[in-house]
Design a protein around this motif. Structure first.
Motif, PDB file in Angstrom:
ATOM      1  N   ASP A 142      -6.395  10.176 -27.704  1.00  0.00           N
ATOM      2  CA  ASP A 142      -6.393   8.716 -27.566  1.00  0.00           C
ATOM      3  C   ASP A 142      -6.952   8.278 -26.222  1.00  0.00           C
ATOM      4  N   LEU A 143      -8.079   8.841 -25.850  1.00  0.00           N
ATOM      5  CA  LEU A 143      -8.678   8.595 -24.536  1.00  0.00           C
ATOM      6  C   LEU A 143      -9.342   7.221 -24.498  1.00  0.00           C
ATOM      7  N   ARG A 144      -9.008   6.465 -23.452  1.00  0.00           N
ATOM      8  CA  ARG A 144      -9.542   5.104 -23.307  1.00  0.00           C
ATOM      9  C   ARG A 144      -9.974   4.856 -21.873  1.00  0.00           C
ATOM     10  N   LYS A 145     -11.061   4.048 -21.737  1.00  0.00           N
ATOM     11  CA  LYS A 145     -11.525   3.645 -20.410  1.00  0.00           C
ATOM     12  C   LYS A 145     -12.080   2.235 -20.466  1.00  0.00           C
ATOM     13  N   SER A 146     -11.530   1.376 -19.604  1.00  0.00           N
ATOM     14  CA  SER A 146     -12.010  -0.006 -19.495  1.00  0.00           C
ATOM     15  C   SER A 146     -12.424  -0.261 -18.051  1.00  0.00           C
ATOM     16  N   PHE A 147     -13.455  -1.062 -17.906  1.00  0.00           N
ATOM     17  CA  PHE A 147     -13.860  -1.563 -16.600  1.00  0.00           C
ATOM     18  C   PHE A 147     -13.671  -3.077 -16.647  1.00  0.00           C
ATOM     19  N   GLY A 148     -12.547  -3.533 -16.105  1.00  0.00           N
ATOM     20  CA  GLY A 148     -12.214  -4.943 -16.258  1.00  0.00           C
ATOM     21  C   GLY A 148     -11.997  -5.235 -17.735  1.00  0.00           C
ATOM     22  N   PRO A 149     -12.605  -6.300 -18.249  1.00  0.00           N
ATOM     23  CA  PRO A 149     -12.427  -6.625 -19.671  1.00  0.00           C
ATOM     24  C   PRO A 149     -13.280  -5.773 -20.607  1.00  0.00           C
ATOM     25  N   ALA A 150     -14.216  -4.998 -20.044  1.00  0.00           N
ATOM     26  CA  ALA A 150     -15.129  -4.205 -20.874  1.00  0.00           C
ATOM     27  C   ALA A 150     -14.472  -2.898 -21.301  1.00  0.00           C
ATOM     28  N   LYS A 151     -14.271  -2.733 -22.608  1.00  0.00           N
ATOM     29  CA  LYS A 151     -13.679  -1.512 -23.151  1.00  0.00           C
ATOM     30  C   LYS A 151     -14.797  -0.550 -23.534  1.00  0.00           C
TER      31      LYS A 151
END
Length: 255
Positions: free
Chosen positions: A9-18
């Motif tokens: 379940d790996l996730r990465k967001s930069f601010g609002p950008a998923k």
């Protein structure tokens, strides 16, 4: 099944950008696994999460069963994972030999020392020469790395990647910008260098991907939409829908 890499379940967001949105992936030891997807799919971001360049927003990465997400790149490297970059990442002010020797030194147990003359370390010199010979750069060992042609610089980066003795190797678009003959040479090198090791590769050349990979995962908008053998991926309707224009034609043309 013995896993070399596992993404949960790996996730990465930069601010609002998923950018990466819940990637789950299991890669077996000794497997050659390719990740493909359209531009902007998040492939390099995924590599950066695995290798520690980025920390995940959530989820985890396991290397040989041990959680590595949150560790720094050099710590992950010392645990047995090495990577190359999409843009050549070599020491341009050093010779070809010195570049490879840096990787060999650590793999043979030599740490930083100001009083040791590394030129006297016979086993390091021999191992360095062996790797340079294997990748076809021995005759250029004393040249400045910056003076090498582009394809040779990419070859040198692969040599550095394998010099550390890592069992899990990540290659980010290793044949980008190469001619057909240069690509053929790079593929032969990668296949030789990854024997007995686990290989995870991001690659734009579908001929390379379908000819080398045991399994392929397709990443689209930060999600894996399909994982399977080359034959399964070639016939997957979701994959064909995700590839438009030239990419769809590339899938059609792969034998």
């Amino acid at each position: 099944m013995t896993l070399a890499l596992e993404l949960k379940d790996l996730r990465k967001s930069f601010g609002p950008a998923k950018i990466i949105q819940g990637v789950n992936l299991q890669i077996e030891k000794g497997e050659r696994h390719a990740i493909i997807g359209p531009n902007g799919a998040g492939k390099s971001t995924l590599f950066n999460l695995i290798s520690g360049r980025f920390f995940p927003s959530s989820g985890e990465v396991k290397l040989n069963g041990e959680v590595i997400s949150g560790k720094r790149p050099f710590e992950i490297n010392r645990m047995g994972l090495s990577r190359s970059f999409q843009v050549s990442n070599i020491f341009t002010n050093m010779t070809v030999r010195e570049n490879v020797r840096c990787g060999v030194l650590y793999s043979m147990g030599y740490g930083m020392s100001f009083w040791r003359n590394i030129g006297n370390l016979k086993e390091v010199s021999q191992k360095t020469a062996q790797i340079l010979d294997e990748v076809g750069l021995l005759d250029k060992a004393n040249l400045p790395a910056a003076s090498l042609p582009y394809a040779d610089q990419r070859t040198l980066e692969i040599a550095i990647t394998i010099a550390g003795g890592a069992e899990v190797i990540l290659l980010d678009e290793p044949t980008a910008g190469m001619s057909h003959s240069e690509t053929d040479r790079a593929v032969a090198l990668i296949e030789k260098a990854s024997q007995g090791k686990t290989l995870l590769i991001v690659e734009h050349d579908m001929g390379v991907v379908f000819g080398m990979a045991d399994r392929i995962s397709v990443l689209v908008y930060g999600e894996i939409i399909a994982t399977g053998t080359p034959e399964e991926i070639r016939g997957d309707a979701k994959v064909r829908e995700a590839y438009l224009g030239e990419d769809a034609q590339a899938l059609e043309g792969v034998a």
